[in-house]
Every structure is written in C-alpha cells, then in structure tokens.
Design an enzyme around this catalytic site. Structure first.
Site, PDB file in Angstrom:
ATOM      1  N   ARG A   1     -54.721   4.479 -88.921  1.00 46.09           N
ATOM      2  CA  ARG A   1     -54.717   3.037 -89.225  1.00 46.09           C
ATOM      3  C   ARG A   1     -54.671   2.328 -87.883  1.00 46.09           C
ATOM      4  NH1 ARG A   1     -54.120  -1.899 -89.970  1.00 46.09           N
ATOM      5  NH2 ARG A   1     -53.487  -2.838 -91.928  1.00 46.09           N
TER       6      ARG A   1
ATOM      7  N   GLU B   1     -60.128  -6.427 -96.984  1.00 53.29           N
ATOM      8  CA  GLU B   1     -60.331  -5.303 -97.893  1.00 53.29           C
ATOM      9  C   GLU B   1     -61.811  -5.229 -98.253  1.00 53.29           C
ATOM     10  OE1 GLU B   1     -58.032  -3.092 -98.647  1.00 53.29           O
ATOM     11  OE2 GLU B   1     -56.458  -4.193 -97.593  1.00 53.29           O
TER      12      GLU B   1
ATOM     13  N   ARG C   1     -50.468   7.750 -92.657  1.00 51.32           N
ATOM     14  CA  ARG C   1     -51.484   7.614 -91.609  1.00 51.32           C
ATOM     15  C   ARG C   1     -50.805   7.357 -90.271  1.00 51.32           C
ATOM     16  NH1 ARG C   1     -54.700   2.670 -94.309  1.00 51.32           N
ATOM     17  NH2 ARG C   1     -52.552   1.956 -94.214  1.00 51.32           N
TER      18      ARG C   1
END
Length: 170
Positions: free
Chosen positions: A52, A60, A94
């Site tokens: 990330r 998004e 992540r």
C-alpha cells in the site's frame, strides 16, 4: 468464532506485529497494480509482497478517476524495478511503503497529477520532508485543476468508502 470478531483479532495481531517490527526495505520488480495506491512487488527471492503506497489515498476503482489513477500508477511502476521503504503493515496485512522507481516517489507523482490525495490522517507517520512535499504538490494540483481537481467537489476515497459502508449497513 464470528467472522467480524475473527477479523478484529487478526487486525489487532497485525497491528502489534507491525508496531514491534523494524522498518523494512524491499527491492524488487512491480508485477501488479491493483488500484491507484496498491501494488505487488516481486523480490529477489521470488516472493510477492502486497504494498500500500504510504502517504496517499487514491480514488476507489468505482469512483471518478479511480481507473485513471490505477492506469497512471501502472504507467509509473508496472514491470519496473522499485525500492520500497516500509515502516509498517496495515490492517489488511499489506506493507505500507514509500515506493520509488528510478529515484522518483510514485505516490508523490500521483498527487502531482491530481490522481490521489495526500492522506493527511497518516501524515504524522511521514518524515517532515515527505509531509511537506506531499502537501505542496496537492496544493499545486488543486490550483492547476489537475486530474480529479477538475471536479468542483471531488469526494475523497475515505468519505466515499464511509458512505458505501453506511449504505450497505456496515
């Protein structure tokens, strides 16, 4: 054990591990781009790491500019060698990393292009230099109405996610 409780326990465990783990430097090739702020890096041992991007939040995929943000990250990083400085792990497991390709910070470049926000909620975790640079390029992108700043009132990804969670009753 209920799924919600299980997810909560996993997230808490990951947070404890992340807090106690030293920062990681990861060197490898970007082999996938999931969206405008998530990539996969294949290291020298052929292990994949979901990353990330630190300091940014991109639209998004279902939001305006979501696909464009992903395409630009792909253009900047996919198939290229990257260096990732990863101070933490997020609640999804992540690595959260400042990623550079050819010495250029790809998160900073996405903000400059108007395809991501400086994620000020976590700005306190950035270095002072990064915090200032990210904030400055966002101001510049807004002033020149680059990318999502062409919209009179762009909706931040965190607000968009919150509204969709509320609509889904979560």
């Amino acid at each position: 054990m209920k799924a919600g409780l299980r997810r909560g326990l996993v997230a808490a465990l990951l947070a404890v591990i992340a807090a106690s783990a030293p920062a990681t430097e990861l060197v490898g090739r970007v082999v996938a781009v999931a969206d405008g702020d998530t990539i996969t890096i294949l290291d020298g041992d052929r292990k994949q790491h979901r990353v990330r991007l630190d300091g940014i939040d991109a639209p998004e995929r279902a939001q305006p500019f979501g696909d464009r943000s992903r395409q630009n990250l792909r253009e900047l990083a996919h198939g290229r060698d990257a260096v990732a400085h990863c101070p933490k792990v997020d609640k999804y497991g992540r690595l959260v990393c400042r990623v550079t390709v050819d010495g250029a910070d790809v998160g900073l470049e996405l903000i400059r292009r108007g395809l991501a926000w400086h994620f000020v909620r976590y700005a306190h975790e950035q270095t002072e230099a990064d915090r200032r640079a990210y904030a400055a390029v966002e101001v510049e992108a807004r002033e020149f109405q680059r990318g999502l700043w062409r919209d009179a009132a762009p909706i931040s990804p965190w607000d968009w996610r919150d509204s969709h969670r509320a609509a889904a009753g979560r």
